[in-house]
Design an enzyme around this catalytic site. Structure first.
Site, PDB file in Angstrom:
ATOM      1  N   SER A   7       0.771  -1.220   0.006  1.00 25.07           N
ATOM      2  CA  SER A   7      -0.005   0.030   0.035  1.00 25.07           C
ATOM      3  C   SER A   7       0.790   1.403  -0.050  1.00 25.07           C
ATOM      4  O   SER A   7       1.562   1.460   1.066  1.00 25.07           O
ATOM      5  CB  SER A   7      -0.762   0.050   1.185  1.00 25.07           C
ATOM      6  OG  SER A   7      -1.614   1.160   1.138  1.00 25.07           O
ATOM      7  N   HIS A  31      -0.864  -0.926  -4.625  1.00 24.06           N
ATOM      8  CA  HIS A  31      -2.333  -0.587  -4.069  1.00 24.06           C
ATOM      9  C   HIS A  31      -2.226   0.788  -3.639  1.00 24.06           C
ATOM     10  O   HIS A  31      -1.443   1.222  -2.946  1.00 24.06           O
ATOM     11  CB  HIS A  31      -2.231  -1.524  -2.754  1.00 24.06           C
ATOM     12  CG  HIS A  31      -3.802  -1.254  -2.405  1.00 24.06           C
ATOM     13  ND1 HIS A  31      -4.867  -2.154  -2.902  1.00 24.06           N
ATOM     14  CD2 HIS A  31      -4.459  -0.537  -1.447  1.00 24.06           C
ATOM     15  CE1 HIS A  31      -5.969  -1.609  -2.156  1.00 24.06           C
ATOM     16  NE2 HIS A  31      -5.738  -0.780  -1.378  1.00 24.06           N
ATOM     17  N   ASP A  33      -4.575   3.806  -2.293  1.00 26.72           N
ATOM     18  CA  ASP A  33      -5.557   4.320  -1.562  1.00 26.72           C
ATOM     19  C   ASP A  33      -6.072   5.693  -1.941  1.00 26.72           C
ATOM     20  O   ASP A  33      -5.400   6.509  -1.706  1.00 26.72           O
ATOM     21  CB  ASP A  33      -5.429   4.165  -0.016  1.00 26.72           C
ATOM     22  CG  ASP A  33      -5.216   2.715   0.358  1.00 26.72           C
ATOM     23  OD1 ASP A  33      -6.395   1.880   0.134  1.00 26.72           O
ATOM     24  OD2 ASP A  33      -4.472   2.405   1.133  1.00 26.72           O
ATOM     25  N   HIS A  64      -7.714   1.798  -5.359  1.00 29.83           N
ATOM     26  CA  HIS A  64      -9.010   1.568  -4.283  1.00 29.83           C
ATOM     27  C   HIS A  64      -9.781   2.657  -4.140  1.00 29.83           C
ATOM     28  O   HIS A  64      -9.112   3.840  -3.313  1.00 29.83           O
ATOM     29  CB  HIS A  64      -8.269   0.776  -2.864  1.00 29.83           C
ATOM     30  CG  HIS A  64      -9.474   0.726  -1.945  1.00 29.83           C
ATOM     31  ND1 HIS A  64      -9.109   0.322  -0.658  1.00 29.83           N
ATOM     32  CD2 HIS A  64     -10.708   0.709  -1.652  1.00 29.83           C
ATOM     33  CE1 HIS A  64     -10.004   0.284   0.178  1.00 29.83           C
ATOM     34  NE2 HIS A  64     -10.939   0.566  -0.420  1.00 29.83           N
ATOM     35  N   MET A  66     -11.826   5.119  -2.088  1.00 31.26           N
ATOM     36  CA  MET A  66     -12.736   5.212  -0.910  1.00 31.26           C
ATOM     37  C   MET A  66     -13.257   6.507  -1.125  1.00 31.26           C
ATOM     38  O   MET A  66     -12.987   7.492  -0.231  1.00 31.26           O
ATOM     39  CB  MET A  66     -11.863   5.184   0.233  1.00 31.26           C
ATOM     40  CG  MET A  66     -11.343   3.629   0.410  1.00 31.26           C
ATOM     41  SD  MET A  66     -10.333   3.473   1.843  1.00 31.26           S
ATOM     42  CE  MET A  66      -8.767   3.842   1.176  1.00 31.26           C
ATOM     43  N   MET A 139     -11.950  -5.490   3.615  1.00 30.61           N
ATOM     44  CA  MET A 139     -11.110  -4.807   4.641  1.00 30.61           C
ATOM     45  C   MET A 139     -11.148  -5.416   6.076  1.00 30.61           C
ATOM     46  O   MET A 139     -12.026  -5.610   6.266  1.00 30.61           O
ATOM     47  CB  MET A 139     -11.816  -3.245   4.694  1.00 30.61           C
ATOM     48  CG  MET A 139     -11.839  -2.468   3.422  1.00 30.61           C
ATOM     49  SD  MET A 139     -10.299  -2.239   2.867  1.00 30.61           S
ATOM     50  CE  MET A 139      -9.631  -0.988   4.382  1.00 30.61           C
TER      51      MET A 139
END
Length: 217
Positions: A7, A31, A33, A64, A66, A139
């Site tokens: 991440s 990854h 976020d 990802h 969010m 998650m």
């Protein structure tokens, strides 16, 4: 094959190029976020950082989302270099958007599609979409902050979901994000995970390459 996805939120942004090259050498996926401070209580980075990473990345970018209204940004993240895009089921539900439409939009951009859920969302809510999805993101902490403690209830959730995927004979992969480390990687894989997202346990390790190899092993 087990894939490790460091991440990048835990990377050293003063030396980002060095951390990108570390992932190129040792891991399988980047990854990324993307947080808007609304869907989750934190902010991260946007298109300029994703594009900068993509410019030297030799491994796929897993974005990802969010964020609220993820469908508004799918095409831009695909253009920025994403190979995988996931969005939160909760975000689609809150906006009244059909998740299947977002999945189709992601696929229309030539990108693999995933749905993410927080620990308090039953995995059964993913079942209507499994045939359409390339992966699901479970998650194991609540989305929005790094460094949280791993939630032990993740294991039975993974087993339940993997059993349903196998029962239907699907190729949808399970990705796990939150508190993943060499200490629990093996049990996560045995429970059904195929992609392990790890932040602090990689970038804060004395030897990130060895930490990744340990999780892969």
């Amino acid at each position: 094959m087990i894939q490790i996805a460091p991440s990048m939120l835990s990377a050293d942004f003063l030396h980002l190029a060095e951390d990108v090259e570390m992932v190129n050498r040792h891991a399988d996926i980047f990854h990324l976020d993307i947080m808007d401070g609304i869907q989750v209580p934190n902010l991260s980075y946007g298109f300029p950082v994703v594009e900068a990473i993509a410019s030297i990345a030799k491994k796929p970018l897993d974005v990802h989302l969010m964020i609220v209204r993820p469908e508004k940004y799918v095409e831009r993240f695909a253009a920025a270099g994403a190979s995988m895009i996931s969005f939160h089921l909760e975000a689609a539900e809150n906006s009244g958007t059909d998740p299947s439409e977002i999945i189709s939009l992601i696929h229309s951009c030539g990108v693999k599609a995933g749905i993410a859920i927080n620990p308090d969302v039953p995995v059964e809510k993913l079942y209507p979409y499994l045939e359409q999805l390339d992966f699901v993101l479970i998650m194991s902490v609540f989305a929005g902050f790094g460094g949280q403690k791993f939630i032990e209830d993740t294991y039975p959730r993974l087993k339940t979901l993997k059993s349903e995927i196998d029962r239907r004979g699907l190729t949808c992969r399970i990705e796990v994000d939150g508190g993943v480390s060499p200490a629990n990687a093996g049990e996560l894989v045995r429970a059904g995970a195929g992609i392990l997202v790890a932040g602090s346990s990689v970038f804060k390790a004395g030897n990130p390459g060895e930490a990744i190899a340990s999780m892969r092993g």
